[in-house]
Design a protein around this motif. Structure first.
Motif, PDB file in Angstrom:
ATOM      1  N   ASP A  94       1.001  -1.119  -0.003  1.00  0.00           N
ATOM      2  CA  ASP A  94       0.033   0.018  -0.085  1.00  0.00           C
ATOM      3  C   ASP A  94       0.847   1.242   0.112  1.00  0.00           C
ATOM      4  N   PHE A  95       0.309   2.412  -0.090  1.00  0.00           N
ATOM      5  CA  PHE A  95       1.167   3.790  -0.007  1.00  0.00           C
ATOM      6  C   PHE A  95       1.893   3.878   1.210  1.00  0.00           C
ATOM      7  N   PHE A  96       1.362   3.499   2.358  1.00  0.00           N
ATOM      8  CA  PHE A  96       2.417   3.874   3.531  1.00  0.00           C
ATOM      9  C   PHE A  96       3.520   2.751   3.358  1.00  0.00           C
ATOM     10  N   ASP A  97       3.233   1.675   3.005  1.00  0.00           N
ATOM     11  CA  ASP A  97       4.174   0.534   3.008  1.00  0.00           C
ATOM     12  C   ASP A  97       5.301   0.732   1.990  1.00  0.00           C
ATOM     13  N   PHE A  98       5.011   1.443   0.813  1.00  0.00           N
ATOM     14  CA  PHE A  98       5.918   1.821  -0.299  1.00  0.00           C
ATOM     15  C   PHE A  98       6.716   3.103   0.309  1.00  0.00           C
ATOM     16  N   VAL A  99       6.417   4.046   0.852  1.00  0.00           N
ATOM     17  CA  VAL A  99       6.798   5.279   1.408  1.00  0.00           C
ATOM     18  C   VAL A  99       7.777   4.897   2.416  1.00  0.00           C
ATOM     19  N   GLY A 100       7.291   4.065   3.055  1.00  0.00           N
ATOM     20  CA  GLY A 100       8.092   3.705   4.589  1.00  0.00           C
ATOM     21  C   GLY A 100       9.373   2.713   4.208  1.00  0.00           C
ATOM     22  N   ARG A 101       9.131   2.093   2.968  1.00  0.00           N
ATOM     23  CA  ARG A 101      10.416   1.327   2.285  1.00  0.00           C
ATOM     24  C   ARG A 101      11.497   2.148   1.716  1.00  0.00           C
ATOM     25  N   VAL A 102      11.019   3.021   1.066  1.00  0.00           N
ATOM     26  CA  VAL A 102      12.149   3.897  -0.033  1.00  0.00           C
ATOM     27  C   VAL A 102      12.336   5.132   0.203  1.00  0.00           C
ATOM     28  N   TYR A 103      11.782   5.749   1.252  1.00  0.00           N
ATOM     29  CA  TYR A 103      12.101   7.419   1.431  1.00  0.00           C
ATOM     30  C   TYR A 103      13.475   7.411   1.979  1.00  0.00           C
ATOM     31  N   GLY A 104      14.261   8.387   1.368  1.00  0.00           N
ATOM     32  CA  GLY A 104      15.425   8.646   1.789  1.00  0.00           C
ATOM     33  C   GLY A 104      16.458   8.611   0.611  1.00  0.00           C
ATOM     34  N   LYS A 105      17.626   9.206   0.662  1.00  0.00           N
ATOM     35  CA  LYS A 105      18.536   8.969  -0.337  1.00  0.00           C
ATOM     36  C   LYS A 105      17.976   9.600  -1.714  1.00  0.00           C
ATOM     37  N   SER A 106      17.593   8.755  -2.739  1.00  0.00           N
ATOM     38  CA  SER A 106      17.161   9.131  -4.083  1.00  0.00           C
ATOM     39  C   SER A 106      15.955   9.428  -4.065  1.00  0.00           C
ATOM     40  N   VAL A 107      15.260   8.733  -3.093  1.00  0.00           N
ATOM     41  CA  VAL A 107      13.734   8.959  -3.219  1.00  0.00           C
ATOM     42  C   VAL A 107      13.242   9.896  -2.178  1.00  0.00           C
ATOM     43  N   THR A 108      12.792  11.259  -2.718  1.00  0.00           N
ATOM     44  CA  THR A 108      12.495  12.291  -1.987  1.00  0.00           C
ATOM     45  C   THR A 108      11.062  12.477  -2.064  1.00  0.00           C
ATOM     46  N   LYS A 109      10.710  13.553  -1.510  1.00  0.00           N
ATOM     47  CA  LYS A 109       9.104  13.970  -1.307  1.00  0.00           C
ATOM     48  C   LYS A 109       8.792  14.254  -2.843  1.00  0.00           C
ATOM     49  N   LYS A 110       9.719  15.164  -3.406  1.00  0.00           N
ATOM     50  CA  LYS A 110       9.212  15.476  -4.741  1.00  0.00           C
ATOM     51  C   LYS A 110       9.126  14.301  -5.802  1.00  0.00           C
ATOM     52  N   THR A 111       9.836  13.177  -5.487  1.00  0.00           N
ATOM     53  CA  THR A 111      10.041  11.738  -6.412  1.00  0.00           C
ATOM     54  C   THR A 111       8.583  11.282  -6.049  1.00  0.00           C
ATOM     55  N   ILE A 112       8.022  11.381  -4.884  1.00  0.00           N
ATOM     56  CA  ILE A 112       6.883  10.601  -4.451  1.00  0.00           C
ATOM     57  C   ILE A 112       5.750  11.429  -5.145  1.00  0.00           C
ATOM     58  N   GLU A 113       5.771  12.844  -4.946  1.00  0.00           N
ATOM     59  CA  GLU A 113       4.807  13.834  -5.658  1.00  0.00           C
ATOM     60  C   GLU A 113       4.719  13.306  -7.349  1.00  0.00           C
ATOM     61  N   CYS A 114       5.914  13.112  -7.869  1.00  0.00           N
ATOM     62  CA  CYS A 114       5.768  12.993  -9.268  1.00  0.00           C
ATOM     63  C   CYS A 114       5.376  11.533  -9.699  1.00  0.00           C
ATOM     64  N   LEU A 115       5.581  10.689  -8.750  1.00  0.00           N
ATOM     65  CA  LEU A 115       4.882   9.239  -9.012  1.00  0.00           C
ATOM     66  C   LEU A 115       3.536   9.164  -9.106  1.00  0.00           C
ATOM     67  N   ILE A 116       3.010   9.975  -8.032  1.00  0.00           N
ATOM     68  CA  ILE A 116       1.493  10.213  -7.854  1.00  0.00           C
ATOM     69  C   ILE A 116       0.882  10.925  -8.928  1.00  0.00           C
ATOM     70  N   ASP A 117       1.463  12.139  -9.496  1.00  0.00           N
ATOM     71  CA  ASP A 117       0.861  12.621 -10.704  1.00  0.00           C
ATOM     72  C   ASP A 117       1.379  11.995 -11.984  1.00  0.00           C
ATOM     73  N   ALA A 118       2.302  11.073 -11.986  1.00  0.00           N
ATOM     74  CA  ALA A 118       2.454  10.219 -13.177  1.00  0.00           C
ATOM     75  C   ALA A 118       1.553   9.035 -13.175  1.00  0.00           C
ATOM     76  N   ASP A 119       0.679   8.601 -12.006  1.00  0.00           N
ATOM     77  CA  ASP A 119      -0.156   7.480 -11.890  1.00  0.00           C
ATOM     78  C   ASP A 119       0.505   6.291 -11.748  1.00  0.00           C
TER      79      ASP A 119
END
Length: 210
Positions: A94-119
């Motif tokens: 799920d969304f929280f599982d995804f963010v909890g596992r990858v956030y940090g280093k190369s995966v930033t808040k902006k990365t997550i925002e763009c992944l959402i907008d890109a569907d």
């Protein structure tokens, strides 16, 4: 000789041919759009990037191509690599599982925002505005996950929102790809009673709507 070989491949293996052209053009919005447009003209289905389905390069299926996450702005090769390496431990639930596992280093808040907008997170079955509105809760969860066992942390409750309007979705998609992938401002004019320009020959001397 190379020209003949490429013409043969393009004629008999168009899906693989276009997929490889896209792979070689990642980083160039103009070229990627050009090849995606050609694929659509050949009735090849273009599937959006997906965090649980995409691979390093274009994923070829029966008359379809799944795009890699690296074509999304603010994602790129490094973030894609981290997401794929973490996915090898198991799909993102799920969304929280995804963010909890990858956030940090190369995966930033902006990365997550763009992944959402890109569907690219559509497999979680929440609309774009709901996911965007829950980013802060997900980031706080991710920060706790970095220092504690995930089994000891309770996942936040997803606060659901109504979806963005169609124009906002199109603009956000344009911002993250650099081109319209699924919808276009002109797509609202597509209907059975509206003539397209390539149908002019069949409508000579008739009143038409266009």
């Amino acid at each position: 000789l190379i020209g003949y070989q490429m013409a043969y491949l393009k004629t008999y293996y168009p899906v693989y041919f276009i997929a490889n052209l896209i792979n070689m053009s990642i980083g160039s919005e103009i070229k990627v759009k050009e090849y995606i447009d050609e694929a659509k003209q050949r009735n090849i289905l273009i599937l959006k990037p997906d965090i649980n389905l995409s691979i390093n390069d274009c994923k070829v299926g029966t008359n379809k191509i799944r795009l890699p996450m690296a074509i999304i702005k603010n994602v790129g090769v490094n973030a894609q690599k981290e997401i794929l390496e973490e996915r090898e431990k198991g799909e993102y639930k799920d969304f929280f599982d995804f963010v909890g596992r990858v956030y940090g280093k190369s995966v930033t808040k902006k990365t997550i925002e763009c992944l959402i907008d890109a569907d690219a997170l559509s497999s979680f079955n929440y609309n774009h505005q709901t996911l965007a509105n829950n980013i802060e809760n997900a980031l706080r969860y991710a920060e706790l996950a970095n220092s504690l066992d995930l089994d000891l942390i309770e996942k936040p409750v997803m606060e659901e929102m109504i979806e963005y309007d169609a124009n906002t979705l199109m603009q956000r998609e344009l911002n993250c790809y650099g081109f319209y992938l699924s919808n276009h401002p002109a797509s609202k004019y597509q209907a059975k009673d509206i003539m397209k320009l390539n149908q002019v020959r069949d409508n000579f001397d008739k009143f038409v709507k266009c």
